[in-house]
Structures are given as C-alpha cells and as structure tokens.
Design a protein around this motif. Sequence first.
Motif, PDB file in Angstrom:
ATOM      1  N   TYR A  31       0.826  -1.212   0.000  1.00  0.00           N
ATOM      2  CA  TYR A  31       0.000   0.000   0.000  1.00  0.00           C
ATOM      3  C   TYR A  31       0.858   1.259   0.000  1.00  0.00           C
ATOM      4  O   TYR A  31       1.849   1.350   0.693  1.00  0.00           O
ATOM      5  CB  TYR A  31      -0.901   0.020   1.239  1.00  0.00           C
ATOM      6  N   LYS A  32       0.469   2.212  -0.830  1.00  0.00           N
ATOM      7  CA  LYS A  32       1.052   3.541  -0.776  1.00  0.00           C
ATOM      8  C   LYS A  32       0.011   4.533  -1.287  1.00  0.00           C
ATOM      9  O   LYS A  32      -0.901   4.168  -2.030  1.00  0.00           O
ATOM     10  CB  LYS A  32       2.342   3.639  -1.586  1.00  0.00           C
ATOM     11  N   VAL A  33       0.134   5.758  -0.863  1.00  0.00           N
ATOM     12  CA  VAL A  33      -0.812   6.807  -1.242  1.00  0.00           C
ATOM     13  C   VAL A  33      -0.518   7.253  -2.667  1.00  0.00           C
ATOM     14  O   VAL A  33       0.632   7.500  -3.022  1.00  0.00           O
ATOM     15  CB  VAL A  33      -0.704   8.018  -0.282  1.00  0.00           C
ATOM     16  N   LYS A  34      -1.557   7.333  -3.475  1.00  0.00           N
ATOM     17  CA  LYS A  34      -1.436   7.843  -4.844  1.00  0.00           C
ATOM     18  C   LYS A  34      -2.541   8.873  -5.057  1.00  0.00           C
ATOM     19  O   LYS A  34      -3.638   8.729  -4.527  1.00  0.00           O
ATOM     20  CB  LYS A  34      -1.610   6.734  -5.870  1.00  0.00           C
ATOM     21  N   LEU A  77      -8.558  11.952 -19.333  1.00  0.00           N
ATOM     22  CA  LEU A  77      -7.108  12.135 -19.410  1.00  0.00           C
ATOM     23  C   LEU A  77      -6.426  11.731 -18.104  1.00  0.00           C
ATOM     24  O   LEU A  77      -5.358  11.109 -18.111  1.00  0.00           O
ATOM     25  CB  LEU A  77      -6.768  13.591 -19.755  1.00  0.00           C
ATOM     26  N   GLU A  78      -7.056  12.083 -16.985  1.00  0.00           N
ATOM     27  CA  GLU A  78      -6.492  11.704 -15.680  1.00  0.00           C
ATOM     28  C   GLU A  78      -6.458  10.193 -15.529  1.00  0.00           C
ATOM     29  O   GLU A  78      -5.473   9.622 -15.088  1.00  0.00           O
ATOM     30  CB  GLU A  78      -7.311  12.363 -14.557  1.00  0.00           C
ATOM     31  N   ALA A  99      -3.117   7.763 -15.274  1.00  0.00           N
ATOM     32  CA  ALA A  99      -2.921   6.857 -14.146  1.00  0.00           C
ATOM     33  C   ALA A  99      -2.594   5.446 -14.636  1.00  0.00           C
ATOM     34  O   ALA A  99      -1.740   4.764 -14.050  1.00  0.00           O
ATOM     35  CB  ALA A  99      -4.167   6.825 -13.271  1.00  0.00           C
ATOM     36  N   GLN A 100      -3.241   5.014 -15.723  1.00  0.00           N
ATOM     37  CA  GLN A 100      -2.955   3.701 -16.277  1.00  0.00           C
ATOM     38  C   GLN A 100      -1.514   3.603 -16.773  1.00  0.00           C
ATOM     39  O   GLN A 100      -0.869   2.563 -16.648  1.00  0.00           O
ATOM     40  CB  GLN A 100      -3.893   3.384 -17.437  1.00  0.00           C
ATOM     41  N   ASP A 101      -1.030   4.681 -17.340  1.00  0.00           N
ATOM     42  CA  ASP A 101       0.336   4.697 -17.886  1.00  0.00           C
ATOM     43  C   ASP A 101       1.388   5.081 -16.848  1.00  0.00           C
ATOM     44  O   ASP A 101       2.566   5.147 -17.161  1.00  0.00           O
ATOM     45  CB  ASP A 101       0.420   5.670 -19.068  1.00  0.00           C
TER      46      ASP A 101
END
Length: 90
Positions: A42-45, A81-82, A86-88
């Motif tokens: 886990y990490k904050v994104k 776009l966001e 995020a996927q890339d």
Amino acid sequence: SGHTIADCALSAFILSPLLVAGHPKLLELGATDEVQKAMPGYKVKMGYGLHTGWAIEGAIGSDLKIDASYLSPNVNLASRLEAASAQDGV
C-alpha cells in the motif's frame, strides 16, 4: 505578494501530491501490519484532472453527506485524461 489565482492553483496542483504522500501520519498508518496485511505494498497515490472551460456544479447527497459534482464535456475530457495518465503511470 504578487501571486495570481492561477499561480496559487498551479502551486496547489504541483505540491498537493508531494505533501500528502509524504505526510508523516499517512506514512505511519500505511506502514502498519494491519494495513500491509489487508493491502500489501500500500502507498498513497493521487491523480488530478485539470480542465478549462464551462461546467455546471451541483450538490449530490443526503443530510449526512454531500459531494459536489461537475458536468460538462470539458470535465469529462479531463477525467478521461487523468484516468489514462494513471494507467500509464504518468
């Protein structure tokens, strides 16, 4: 101070993810055994979709919780776009 609203918005846009991801309390909570067991690695994104153009804002919710929602083709494009960034991993 000489800063415009746009200057402040851009600063918030750039600094927010850094300040949130490096916040000591979030780092402490994310490192607990309970969180790591439930969500390994886990990490904050954070992600943002920034748009220019018109939008209609409306409040959606109940007596206990209210969220704002924004509708327009401009907001929809920013959201897509966001999500794509995020996927890339951008």
